[in-house]
Write an enzyme that holds these catalytic residues in place. Structure first.
Site, short mmCIF file in Angstrom:
data_model
loop_
_atom_site.label_atom_id
_atom_site.label_comp_id
_atom_site.label_asym_id
_atom_site.label_seq_id
_atom_site.Cartn_x
_atom_site.Cartn_y
_atom_site.Cartn_z
N CYS A 63 45.30 41.23 35.39
CA CYS A 63 45.71 40.08 34.57
C CYS A 63 46.32 40.48 33.24
CB CYS A 63 44.54 39.11 34.38
SG CYS A 63 43.17 39.72 33.36
N HIS B 42 39.69 36.67 31.44
CA HIS B 42 40.95 36.58 32.18
C HIS B 42 42.05 36.07 31.25
CE1 HIS B 42 43.42 36.33 35.76
NE2 HIS B 42 43.72 35.07 35.53
N HIS C 8 49.80 34.37 36.59
CA HIS C 8 48.74 35.36 36.40
C HIS C 8 48.55 36.21 37.63
CE1 HIS C 8 45.14 33.11 38.35
NE2 HIS C 8 46.26 32.56 38.76
#
Length: 158
Positions: free
Chosen positions: A72, A122, A134
């Site tokens: 990520c 994240h 993402h």
């Protein structure tokens, strides 16, 4: 009213027209106000968003920073690096480095940080309409997806 008082509203309605073109037509050189700059989408954010989107389908790999595999924060780091902006490696470090903004002020290209309490776990790049680009997890690929949690914070890369 002078021609100058109409230009800020004209600028906001004619994003395709450059300030120099308007200045040449009006015969006056203008400096955009702080309010106009706050409403403008920064070029680097738009470009970083396009770069992230161009990586659609690239596989997730823990610790990977591209150009073919990403985790990520590797995707956000890579996307912004390609437009000349430096970000640290991890999602938490990236959060610490960005200018924090409220959800009502988020714009395309801003970073979206998912958190549990004070811990960031994240990050993705805001694509508009409640969606992010993402690289989610092992076995997945870079993709556009709806923001699935209310536990998010937003950061802007300067």
């Amino acid at each position: 009213m002078t021609a100058q008082t109409h230009v800020p509203s004209l600028l906001s309605r004619t994003r395709a027209v450059s300030v120099l073109t308007l200045a040449a037509v009006g015969g006056t050189m203008l400096v955009p106000s702080a309010a106009d700059e706050a409403n403008a989408v920064p070029g680097h954010a738009t470009k970083a968003l396009r770069i992230a989107a161009s990586k659609q389908g690239s596989p997730y790999q823990y610790g990977a920073t591209g150009p073919y595999r990403f985790d990520c924060s590797g995707l956000t780091l890579y996307s912004y690096k390609r437009v000349g902006k430096r970000l640290p490696r991890t999602a938490q470090q990236q959060y610490n480095r960005t200018r924090h903004i409220s959800p009502s002020h988020r714009r395309k290209g801003d970073l979206v940080f998912f958190h549990y309490g004070s811990n960031i776990y994240h990050v993705g790049i805001y694509a508009g309409r409640g969606k992010i680009w993402h690289s989610p997890k092992t076995g997945a690929v870079v993709r556009l997806e709806r923001i699935w949690s209310r536990s998010v914070w937003y950061g802007r890369v300067n």
